[in-house]
Design a protein around this motif. Sequence first.
Motif, mmCIF file in Angstrom:
data_model
loop_
_atom_site.group_PDB
_atom_site.id
_atom_site.type_symbol
_atom_site.label_atom_id
_atom_site.label_comp_id
_atom_site.label_asym_id
_atom_site.label_seq_id
_atom_site.Cartn_x
_atom_site.Cartn_y
_atom_site.Cartn_z
ATOM 1 N N UNK A 145 0.803 -1.226 0.000
ATOM 2 C CA UNK A 145 0.000 0.000 0.000
ATOM 3 C C UNK A 145 0.833 1.272 0.000
ATOM 4 N N UNK A 146 2.049 1.199 0.480
ATOM 5 C CA UNK A 146 2.889 2.397 0.481
ATOM 6 C C UNK A 146 3.323 2.805 -0.925
ATOM 7 N N UNK A 147 3.150 1.892 -1.901
ATOM 8 C CA UNK A 147 3.516 2.167 -3.290
ATOM 9 C C UNK A 147 2.328 2.616 -4.138
ATOM 10 N N UNK A 172 0.216 -6.382 5.538
ATOM 11 C CA UNK A 172 1.167 -5.666 6.371
ATOM 12 C C UNK A 172 1.578 -4.377 5.707
ATOM 13 N N UNK A 173 1.892 -3.383 6.515
ATOM 14 C CA UNK A 173 2.398 -2.110 6.007
ATOM 15 C C UNK A 173 3.613 -1.708 6.839
ATOM 16 N N UNK A 174 4.532 -0.958 6.243
ATOM 17 C CA UNK A 174 5.657 -0.462 7.045
ATOM 18 C C UNK A 174 5.250 0.791 7.821
ATOM 19 N N UNK A 175 5.676 0.855 9.050
ATOM 20 C CA UNK A 175 5.423 2.056 9.845
ATOM 21 C C UNK A 175 6.699 2.889 9.888
ATOM 22 N N UNK A 176 6.533 4.163 9.590
ATOM 23 C CA UNK A 176 7.675 5.076 9.528
ATOM 24 C C UNK A 176 7.294 6.342 10.289
ATOM 25 N N UNK A 177 7.565 6.344 11.587
ATOM 26 C CA UNK A 177 7.201 7.471 12.429
ATOM 27 C C UNK A 177 5.850 7.256 13.094
ATOM 28 N N UNK A 178 5.379 8.303 13.748
ATOM 29 C CA UNK A 178 4.159 8.202 14.543
ATOM 30 C C UNK A 178 2.908 8.613 13.782
ATOM 31 N N UNK A 179 3.053 9.511 12.798
ATOM 32 C CA UNK A 179 1.886 10.088 12.137
ATOM 33 C C UNK A 179 1.877 9.788 10.642
ATOM 34 N N UNK A 180 0.667 9.598 10.118
ATOM 35 C CA UNK A 180 0.483 9.317 8.696
ATOM 36 C C UNK A 180 0.789 10.547 7.853
ATOM 37 N N UNK A 181 1.449 10.347 6.740
ATOM 38 C CA UNK A 181 1.685 11.412 5.773
ATOM 39 C C UNK A 181 1.747 10.807 4.377
ATOM 40 N N UNK A 182 1.423 11.644 3.408
ATOM 41 C CA UNK A 182 1.280 11.163 2.031
ATOM 42 C C UNK A 182 1.534 12.302 1.066
ATOM 43 N N UNK A 183 2.175 11.983 -0.044
ATOM 44 C CA UNK A 183 2.363 12.967 -1.110
ATOM 45 C C UNK A 183 2.591 12.199 -2.407
ATOM 46 N N UNK A 200 12.678 5.317 -1.723
ATOM 47 C CA UNK A 200 12.593 6.152 -2.917
ATOM 48 C C UNK A 200 11.322 5.919 -3.733
ATOM 49 N N UNK A 201 10.645 4.803 -3.516
ATOM 50 C CA UNK A 201 9.479 4.467 -4.320
ATOM 51 C C UNK A 201 8.172 4.537 -3.529
ATOM 52 N N UNK A 202 8.221 5.063 -2.310
ATOM 53 C CA UNK A 202 7.009 5.164 -1.502
ATOM 54 C C UNK A 202 6.318 6.509 -1.719
ATOM 55 N N UNK A 203 4.991 6.491 -1.634
ATOM 56 C CA UNK A 203 4.229 7.734 -1.754
ATOM 57 C C UNK A 203 3.554 8.104 -0.435
ATOM 58 N N UNK A 204 3.713 7.263 0.576
ATOM 59 C CA UNK A 204 3.123 7.541 1.886
ATOM 60 C C UNK A 204 3.916 6.828 2.958
ATOM 61 N N UNK A 205 3.742 7.282 4.187
ATOM 62 C CA UNK A 205 4.304 6.620 5.360
ATOM 63 C C UNK A 205 3.186 6.432 6.369
ATOM 64 N N UNK A 206 3.076 5.242 6.896
ATOM 65 C CA UNK A 206 2.037 4.935 7.866
ATOM 66 C C UNK A 206 2.533 5.242 9.274
#
Length: 262
Positions: A145-147, A172-183, A200-206
């Motif tokens: 989902x991060x892609x 499963x999703x990777x968690x990167x930090x505490x707050x969701x962000x997307x661009x 480099x290929x992710x568009x969001x962080x969970x």
Amino acid sequence: MKKPLRLKRFAKFLLRRLNGDRPPVDEPTTGPQCPICGSRRFGDFRNRVGVRCVGCGSFERSRLLWMVLNQIDLTPGNRPFFHVAPEIGIARRLHERLGSSYRAFDFSPEIYERVGLPVARLDLCQDLHELTADSIGGICHVHVLEHVRCDAKAVLRQINRVIAPGGYHVFGVPFWGHRYREDMSPTLTDADRLSRFGHEDHVRAFGARDFMEHFGDAFEGMEPVPLPGLVDPGTAIHANVPQRALAPLNTHHIFVYRKLTR
């Protein structure tokens, strides 16, 4: 079209597996063992020591996924089971086990051409709405989902729509930090994405603190299945999966949801 970095790296890994990069014959006889391929050898990956199976290339999340899949009914009502972005070792085992009921999919299926497994194309942003509701027995996808370059919550809702009552959504999703962000802006550079999303290929962080706040209502009509009820700590450790993976909201964790009957 230029292939995303993830696809390039994965294609290279597949070629190594196909060209004879197999574990040595002098396998250890004790210690952790991969539940997918049986190897007891684990190599380093980046800054992490002894996490990647030498035999099948699996990481902790893949080994945990396989153990979960062994504990649930994948094809209730003889409906097909979907596997998105299939891990090769797991795909081979599931294909042997489920036969024609196993369906493997990827956005770029050509990267699997030399593996010998049938993988069809599936665009999670465009194709799910064409599937009939309650038509598949279950689905699994890990670190996908991060892609996805569309509304991730909408994708989750569509997946849950097509699962039949009694079927499972395992992911499963990777968690990167505490707050969701997307661009999803195409103007972001690889360096921007690496800095903001961890790859480099992710568009969001969970975010570990607000995942359910953002995505919880996508699972209306689904019941969560606690992971410790499917995999006990001793079994996880023997598979070289850290015990913390059984706790929610960490990068190794596998979510399991079962669709309720109406």
